[in-house]
Design a protein around this motif. Structure first.
Motif, PDB file in Angstrom:
ATOM      1  N   VAL A  74      -9.729  31.261  12.443  1.00  0.00           N
ATOM      2  CA  VAL A  74      -8.756  30.249  12.881  1.00  0.00           C
ATOM      3  C   VAL A  74      -9.495  29.009  13.379  1.00  0.00           C
ATOM      4  CG1 VAL A  74      -6.930  29.723  14.565  1.00  0.00           C
ATOM      5  CG2 VAL A  74      -6.967  31.943  13.403  1.00  0.00           C
ATOM      6  N   ASN A  75     -10.583  29.213  14.094  1.00  0.00           N
ATOM      7  CA  ASN A  75     -11.377  28.081  14.565  1.00  0.00           C
ATOM      8  C   ASN A  75     -11.847  27.234  13.384  1.00  0.00           C
ATOM      9  OD1 ASN A  75     -12.611  26.667  16.836  1.00  0.00           O
ATOM     10  ND2 ASN A  75     -14.542  27.290  15.890  1.00  0.00           N
ATOM     11  N   HIS A  76     -12.298  27.887  12.328  1.00  0.00           N
ATOM     12  CA  HIS A  76     -12.735  27.159  11.128  1.00  0.00           C
ATOM     13  C   HIS A  76     -11.569  26.364  10.534  1.00  0.00           C
ATOM     14  CE1 HIS A  76     -14.671  26.158   7.376  1.00  0.00           C
ATOM     15  NE2 HIS A  76     -13.634  26.685   6.742  1.00  0.00           N
ATOM     16  N   LEU A  77     -10.396  26.978  10.452  1.00  0.00           N
ATOM     17  CA  LEU A  77      -9.223  26.289   9.905  1.00  0.00           C
ATOM     18  C   LEU A  77      -8.845  25.088  10.760  1.00  0.00           C
ATOM     19  CD1 LEU A  77      -7.086  29.390   8.888  1.00  0.00           C
ATOM     20  CD2 LEU A  77      -8.343  27.849   7.362  1.00  0.00           C
ATOM     21  N   LEU A  78      -8.894  25.251  12.078  1.00  0.00           N
ATOM     22  CA  LEU A  78      -8.588  24.123  12.967  1.00  0.00           C
ATOM     23  C   LEU A  78      -9.607  23.007  12.772  1.00  0.00           C
ATOM     24  CD1 LEU A  78      -7.624  25.958  16.301  1.00  0.00           C
ATOM     25  CD2 LEU A  78      -6.098  25.067  14.523  1.00  0.00           C
ATOM     26  N   GLU A  79     -10.876  23.371  12.612  1.00  0.00           N
ATOM     27  CA  GLU A  79     -11.923  22.362  12.412  1.00  0.00           C
ATOM     28  C   GLU A  79     -11.725  21.566  11.128  1.00  0.00           C
ATOM     29  OE1 GLU A  79     -15.695  24.368  12.607  1.00  0.00           O
ATOM     30  OE2 GLU A  79     -15.598  24.576  14.788  1.00  0.00           O
ATOM     31  N   VAL A  80     -11.412  22.240  10.027  1.00  0.00           N
ATOM     32  CA  VAL A  80     -11.334  21.544   8.740  1.00  0.00           C
ATOM     33  C   VAL A  80      -9.969  20.930   8.453  1.00  0.00           C
ATOM     34  CG1 VAL A  80     -13.184  22.919   7.717  1.00  0.00           C
ATOM     35  CG2 VAL A  80     -10.804  23.635   7.381  1.00  0.00           C
ATOM     36  N   ALA A  81      -8.909  21.436   9.076  1.00  0.00           N
ATOM     37  CA  ALA A  81      -7.572  20.960   8.742  1.00  0.00           C
ATOM     38  C   ALA A  81      -6.877  20.201   9.872  1.00  0.00           C
ATOM     39  CB  ALA A  81      -6.691  22.129   8.306  1.00  0.00           C
ATOM     40  N   CYS A  82      -7.390  20.315  11.108  1.00  0.00           N
ATOM     41  CA  CYS A  82      -6.642  19.758  12.242  1.00  0.00           C
ATOM     42  C   CYS A  82      -7.431  18.788  13.118  1.00  0.00           C
ATOM     43  CB  CYS A  82      -6.127  20.895  13.133  1.00  0.00           C
ATOM     44  SG  CYS A  82      -5.196  22.173  12.268  1.00  0.00           S
ATOM     45  N   ASN A  83      -8.669  19.138  13.412  1.00  0.00           N
ATOM     46  CA  ASN A  83      -9.410  18.434  14.467  1.00  0.00           C
ATOM     47  C   ASN A  83      -9.677  16.963  14.215  1.00  0.00           C
ATOM     48  OD1 ASN A  83      -9.388  20.704  16.015  1.00  0.00           O
ATOM     49  ND2 ASN A  83     -11.555  21.164  15.774  1.00  0.00           N
ATOM     50  N   ASP A  84      -9.764  16.517  12.965  1.00  0.00           N
ATOM     51  CA  ASP A  84     -10.025  15.098  12.736  1.00  0.00           C
ATOM     52  C   ASP A  84      -8.945  14.218  13.367  1.00  0.00           C
ATOM     53  OD1 ASP A  84     -12.455  15.340  11.484  1.00  0.00           O
ATOM     54  OD2 ASP A  84     -11.665  15.117   9.449  1.00  0.00           O
ATOM     55  N   CYS A  85      -7.723  14.688  13.368  1.00  0.00           N
ATOM     56  CA  CYS A  85      -6.615  13.903  13.939  1.00  0.00           C
ATOM     57  C   CYS A  85      -6.103  14.449  15.270  1.00  0.00           C
ATOM     58  CB  CYS A  85      -5.451  13.840  12.960  1.00  0.00           C
ATOM     59  SG  CYS A  85      -5.828  12.941  11.452  1.00  0.00           S
ATOM     60  N   HIS A  86      -6.464  15.684  15.612  1.00  0.00           N
ATOM     61  CA  HIS A  86      -5.913  16.314  16.810  1.00  0.00           C
ATOM     62  C   HIS A  86      -6.988  16.737  17.799  1.00  0.00           C
ATOM     63  CE1 HIS A  86      -1.836  16.284  15.244  1.00  0.00           C
ATOM     64  NE2 HIS A  86      -2.291  16.760  14.091  1.00  0.00           N
ATOM     65  N   SER A  87      -8.064  15.972  17.887  1.00  0.00           N
ATOM     66  CA  SER A  87      -9.101  16.223  18.897  1.00  0.00           C
ATOM     67  C   SER A  87      -9.803  14.909  19.196  1.00  0.00           C
ATOM     68  CB  SER A  87     -10.113  17.267  18.401  1.00  0.00           C
ATOM     69  OG  SER A  87     -11.026  16.693  17.494  1.00  0.00           O
ATOM     70  N   ASN A  88     -10.738  14.948  20.120  1.00  0.00           N
ATOM     71  CA  ASN A  88     -11.495  13.743  20.464  1.00  0.00           C
ATOM     72  C   ASN A  88     -12.759  13.607  19.626  1.00  0.00           C
ATOM     73  OD1 ASN A  88      -9.633  13.025  22.395  1.00  0.00           O
ATOM     74  ND2 ASN A  88     -10.752  13.953  24.078  1.00  0.00           N
ATOM     75  N   LYS A  89     -12.832  14.326  18.520  1.00  0.00           N
ATOM     76  CA  LYS A  89     -14.010  14.265  17.647  1.00  0.00           C
ATOM     77  C   LYS A  89     -13.561  14.223  16.198  1.00  0.00           C
ATOM     78  CE  LYS A  89     -18.428  14.677  16.631  1.00  0.00           C
ATOM     79  NZ  LYS A  89     -18.977  13.470  16.130  1.00  0.00           N
ATOM     80  N   THR A  90     -13.593  13.032  15.619  1.00  0.00           N
ATOM     81  CA  THR A  90     -13.232  12.853  14.224  1.00  0.00           C
ATOM     82  C   THR A  90     -14.503  12.746  13.394  1.00  0.00           C
ATOM     83  OG1 THR A  90     -11.193  11.709  14.814  1.00  0.00           O
ATOM     84  CG2 THR A  90     -12.032  11.333  12.587  1.00  0.00           C
ATOM     85  N   THR A  91     -14.532  13.446  12.282  1.00  0.00           N
ATOM     86  CA  THR A  91     -15.613  13.294  11.308  1.00  0.00           C
ATOM     87  C   THR A  91     -15.133  12.271  10.296  1.00  0.00           C
ATOM     88  OG1 THR A  91     -16.243  15.598  11.617  1.00  0.00           O
ATOM     89  CG2 THR A  91     -17.069  14.498   9.641  1.00  0.00           C
ATOM     90  N   TYR A  92     -15.819  11.141  10.256  1.00  0.00           N
ATOM     91  CA  TYR A  92     -15.368  10.036   9.423  1.00  0.00           C
ATOM     92  C   TYR A  92     -16.001  10.067   8.037  1.00  0.00           C
ATOM     93  CZ  TYR A  92     -13.296   7.948  13.559  1.00  0.00           C
ATOM     94  OH  TYR A  92     -12.529   7.714  14.667  1.00  0.00           O
TER      95      TYR A  92
END
Length: 169
Positions: free
Chosen positions: A43-61
């Motif tokens: 689940v952590n992997h899914l959140l990292e690749v599908a969610c975190n760019d827009c839903h965290s304070n760390k975006t991979t540009y």
């Protein structure tokens, strides 16, 4: 006339390349969801690749985020996403809000509202295309977190309080 218009547009496009929004790269994890809630590796992997760019304070540009007006468009999406749900500040919110956010995660993922189709257009962010199995893993995890909250907090503390309008004069 058309040549002058095209030249003017070209100059504007060149000039706006020097104006960039602030990047979302603080990565402050003081109130990150992972500080309070267990997140299985899948689940952590899914959140990292599908969610975190827009839903965290760390975006991979991606590379194209350096091009205007794309950077402004992306910044708008990130700010809007963080306004709805920010995993980096999740535990700083009241417990009722946290519980409600888990409900929203379940609804959005189940209804395929997230991740946004614009995030996966044209093969971009291929890893963010969630399979039914991926969606089930996220939903099951969010439901388990809600069950944990229900087991550890009084029921009335998990419900968002409705704002009552001021009394009429």
């Amino acid at each position: 006339m058309i040549r002058k218009i095209l030249l003017g547009l070209g100059v504007i496009l060149i000039l706006i390349q020097f104006i960039h929004p602030e990047k979302n790269e603080s990565n402050d994890k003081k109130h990150d969801i992972s500080t309070k809630y267990a997140i299985p590796a899948n689940v952590n992997h899914l959140l990292e690749v599908a969610c975190n760019d827009c839903h965290s304070n760390k975006t991979t540009y991606p590379w194209y985020s350096q091009i205007q007006p794309v950077a402004w468009w992306m910044n708008h999406h990130v700010e809007e996403g963080k306004g709805e749900l920010n995993f980096s500040t999740f535990t700083s919110r009241p417990i009722a809000v946290q519980n409600h956010k888990f409900e929203e995660i379940i609804d959005e993922v189940d209804e395929k509202g997230m991740p946004l189709s614009s995030y996966t257009y044209l093969g971009m962010h291929k890893e963010a295309n969630l399979s039914d199995e991926d969606r089930k893993a996220i939903i099951d995890w969010a439901k388990a977190q809600m069950d944990t909250l229900k087991a550890n907090y009084p029921a009335d503390s998990l419900v968002l309080k409705r704002k009552t309008p001021p009394p009429a004069k």
